[in-house]
Design an enzyme around this catalytic site. Structure first.
Site, PDB file in Angstrom:
ATOM      1  CB  CYS A   1     -25.855   8.970  33.011  1.00 42.40           C
ATOM      2  SG  CYS A   1     -27.003   8.687  34.374  1.00 42.40           S
TER       3      CYS A   1
ATOM      4  CB  CYS B   1     -30.098   4.039  29.344  1.00 37.54           C
ATOM      5  SG  CYS B   1     -29.769   5.796  29.038  1.00 37.54           S
TER       6      CYS B   1
ATOM      7  CB  CYS C   1     -30.542   2.379  33.160  1.00 36.14           C
ATOM      8  SG  CYS C   1     -30.855   3.371  34.635  1.00 36.14           S
TER       9      CYS C   1
ATOM     10  CD  GLU D   1     -26.591  13.543  21.365  1.00 34.52           C
ATOM     11  OE1 GLU D   1     -26.199  13.377  20.205  1.00 34.52           O
ATOM     12  OE2 GLU D   1     -27.147  12.641  22.006  1.00 34.52           O
TER      13      GLU D   1
ATOM     14  CB  CYS E   1     -36.508   7.501  25.382  1.00 36.65           C
ATOM     15  SG  CYS E   1     -37.955   8.471  25.527  1.00 36.65           S
TER      16      CYS E   1
ATOM     17  CB  CYS F   1     -35.775  16.055  25.326  1.00 38.61           C
ATOM     18  SG  CYS F   1     -35.131  14.732  26.320  1.00 38.61           S
TER      19      CYS F   1
HETATM   20  N1  SAH Z   1     -31.940   9.931  33.942  1.00 34.39           N
HETATM   21  C1  SAH Z   1     -33.322  10.211  33.984  1.00 34.39           C
HETATM   22  C2  SAH Z   1     -33.818  10.999  32.804  1.00 34.39           C
HETATM   23  C3  SAH Z   1     -33.281  10.681  31.430  1.00 34.39           C
HETATM   24  S1  SAH Z   1     -33.780   9.230  30.593  1.00 34.39           S
HETATM   25  C4  SAH Z   1     -34.113   8.934  34.124  1.00 34.39           C
HETATM   26  O1  SAH Z   1     -33.538   7.875  34.005  1.00 34.39           O
HETATM   27  O2  SAH Z   1     -35.298   9.022  34.404  1.00 34.39           O
HETATM   28  C5  SAH Z   1     -35.435   9.514  29.997  1.00 34.39           C
HETATM   29  C6  SAH Z   1     -36.267   8.222  29.918  1.00 34.39           C
HETATM   30  O3  SAH Z   1     -35.855   7.388  28.807  1.00 34.39           O
HETATM   31  C7  SAH Z   1     -36.135   7.378  31.161  1.00 34.39           C
HETATM   32  O4  SAH Z   1     -37.372   6.878  31.566  1.00 34.39           O
HETATM   33  C8  SAH Z   1     -35.244   6.263  30.668  1.00 34.39           C
HETATM   34  O5  SAH Z   1     -35.339   5.144  31.480  1.00 34.39           O
HETATM   35  C9  SAH Z   1     -35.759   6.057  29.267  1.00 34.39           C
HETATM   36  N2  SAH Z   1     -34.848   5.276  28.416  1.00 34.39           N
HETATM   37  C10 SAH Z   1     -33.517   5.124  28.536  1.00 34.39           C
HETATM   38  N3  SAH Z   1     -33.036   4.331  27.546  1.00 34.39           N
HETATM   39  C11 SAH Z   1     -34.082   3.954  26.797  1.00 34.39           C
HETATM   40  C12 SAH Z   1     -34.210   3.150  25.618  1.00 34.39           C
HETATM   41  N4  SAH Z   1     -33.158   2.598  25.025  1.00 34.39           N
HETATM   42  N5  SAH Z   1     -35.436   2.985  25.091  1.00 34.39           N
HETATM   43  C13 SAH Z   1     -36.510   3.591  25.656  1.00 34.39           C
HETATM   44  N6  SAH Z   1     -36.445   4.359  26.774  1.00 34.39           N
HETATM   45  C14 SAH Z   1     -35.247   4.552  27.339  1.00 34.39           C
HETATM   46 FE1  SF4 Z   2     -28.792   7.608  33.414  1.00 42.16          FE
HETATM   47 FE2  SF4 Z   2     -29.943   6.530  31.274  1.00 42.16          FE
HETATM   48 FE3  SF4 Z   2     -30.396   5.471  33.680  1.00 42.16          FE
HETATM   49 FE4  SF4 Z   2     -31.472   7.858  33.057  1.00 42.16          FE
HETATM   50  S1  SF4 Z   2     -31.948   5.879  32.086  1.00 42.16           S
HETATM   51  S2  SF4 Z   2     -30.395   7.289  34.973  1.00 42.16           S
HETATM   52  S3  SF4 Z   2     -29.814   8.710  31.754  1.00 42.16           S
HETATM   53  S4  SF4 Z   2     -28.408   5.542  32.622  1.00 42.16           S
END
Ligand code: SAH
Ligand code: SF4
Length: 418
Positions: free
Chosen positions: A144, A151, A148, A124, A392, A137
């Site tokens: 991934c 996420c 996290c 996406e 995000c 973006c």
């Molecule tokens: N993988 C990279 C970039 C993609 S995520 C990273 O983790 O930095 C982009 C941002 O969105 C990151 O800061 C991530 O931690 C945040 N993010 C992920 N899931 C989220 C959620 N459910 N609500 C708000 N921010 C989120």
């Molecule tokens: Fe992967 Fe989501 Fe963690 Fe970014 S925030 S490293 S996309 S699992």
């Protein structure tokens, strides 16, 4: 550090990235897709197809300009290339785009595209228009490995790294969709290059910024992300300044220095917690590269200074990481490492089955105030595109769901891989 670093680097999680198609790969009909190739790669591809050195050099320069500066998708309209040469090119090469499976528009104007690679993988991209800028973006991987906990993308299996063509292709598609290719006669080579440059202006563009914050961890696909961003930054093509590009990492410490040296874009770091316990839980890569190591790598990041600050992303999770003490500790850490920092507070974007809730607006405000009082800017990011799951952490494609058990196992393995 050498180039072999990337392949030697152990990847956290159960699935190592599966092999990726090579950059220069013929399609089923035998034609090679030029999208994502650098000028030098186009030149070498033309040489391999039989052009002599001088021709390959000249034609690659012209074709590069047509592809990335003009958005050309066929050779017919390349007016500065001899008419007889154009069919020769068309028989051997294509200028592709990722397939669009679905395009959605949010009530707030945010747009999301579900894209598909030639081999059928979905990913996406999201475009976020603002009054004074427009941010694309961009995804770096399908899925991934990093899990996290907050996420949605982390609940997907890593299917594979995206190629430079698929990464640049997102920018090209966005330009197509926004109707942003310059018009008029701007060919190079046989034409007058000087007047061409002068005729072109970036003013009034909708797409002004790129953030590597889509699906995936960009520093686990370093070579492809670097090659793609080099093409995006090339002054003879898309010509986006490195100051308008931000790469977000969850904290892949060993690749951060190379990111600064070889790409030179702005850095954003997904910090999200200030104690080992909590960060281990919500950003499991922390078990491998801890907070101190991460902040030291930020302090050493090439090119960071007060004019180009590092962004620390901090997702606001109710009763998890949002106390006054957490805010004070965040200020202390950023000062201790003398970081040219700004903090970006991200209200948690919910998704079905997520184990967290968003902090209350009052809590977020109080948290932000403490950081501001510490002398560090800490704006709250307005969630965009939530209604179409474009905010995000909401990006996720359907095909490849991991079970909870799988995710837990991967998180555990990421820890022991250290
Ligand atoms: N993988 C990279 C970039 C993609 S995520 C990273 O983790 O930095 C982009 C941002 O969105 C990151 O800061 C991530 O931690 C945040 N993010 C992920 N899931 C989220 C959620 N459910 N609500 C708000 N921010 C989120
Ligand atoms: Fe992967 Fe989501 Fe963690 Fe970014 S925030 S490293 S996309 S699992």
């Amino acid at each position: 550090m050498s180039d072999s670093m990337t392949t030697a680097m152990p990847i956290a999680g159960h699935f190592d990235p599966v092999p990726v198609p090579r950059n220069v790969t013929a399609r089923e009909d035998g034609r090679v897709d030029l999208l994502g190739l650098s000028r030098a790669e186009i030149r070498d591809t033309f040489s391999a197809a039989g052009l002599d050195e001088r021709q390959a050099k000249l034609r690659s320069k012209q074709v590069f300009h047509w592809i990335y500066h003009r958005g050309a998708t066929d050779f017919d309209g390349m007016t500065d290339i001899a008419k007889t040469m154009r069919p020769w090119l068309a028989q051997r090469f294509v200028i592709g785009r990722p397939d669009v499976v679905e395009a959605q528009v949010s009530t707030d104007g945010t747009r999301k595209w579900l894209l598909k690679s030639v081999d059928g993988h979905e990913f996406e991209m999201v475009f976020i228009p603002d009054a004074d800028r427009g941010t694309l973006c961009v995804s770096s991987q399908v899925g991934c490995t990093l899990n996290c906990r907050f996420c949605h993308t982390g609940t997907m299996r890593l299917v594979r790294n995206l190629t430079p063509g698929e990464i640049v292709g997102q920018v090209m598609l966005a330009r197509d969709a926004l109707g942003e290719w310059p018009r008029g006669n701007m060919a190079v080579g046989d034409m007058d290059e000087e007047s061409d440059q002068a005729a072109y202006t970036a003013d009034g563009r909708m797409l002004t910024n790129i953030v590597m914050m889509g699906m995936g961890e960009p520093l686990y696909n370093f070579d492809h992300v670097r090659d793609a961003l080099k093409v995006v930054m090339d002054g003879d093509g898309l010509a986006l300044s490195k100051r308008r590009i931000t790469l977000s990492t969850s904290g892949v410490v060993p690749m951060m220095e190379r990111c600064g040296q070889e790409i030179g874009v702005n850095l954003a770091v997904s910090l999200h917690a200030v104690t080992k316990d909590i960060r281990d839980e919500i950003v499991p890569i922390n078990k491998k590269y801890g907070i101190e190591e991460l902040l030291q790598a930020c302090a050493d990041y090439p090119g960071a200074n007060n004019a180009r600050r590092i962004t620390f992303e901090y997702v606001m999770l109710k009763d998890k990481n949002d106390s006054d003490d957490d805010a004070r500790e965040l200020v202390r850490l950023l000062k201790h490492y003398r970081l040219p920092a700004k903090v970006n507070l991200i209200p948690f974007n919910p998704w079905e089955g997520a184990p967290y809730e968003c902090s209350t607006p009052e809590r977020i405000r109080a948290f932000s105030n403490i950081i501001f009082e510490g002398g560090i800017s800490a704006p709250v990011r307005t969630p965009r595109g939530r209604d179409i799951d474009a905010a995000c952490g909401q990006l996720k494609t359907q095909a490849t769901k991991k079970s909870r058990a799988e995710r837990d196992r991967e998180a555990a393995e990421a820890a022991t891989a250290a």
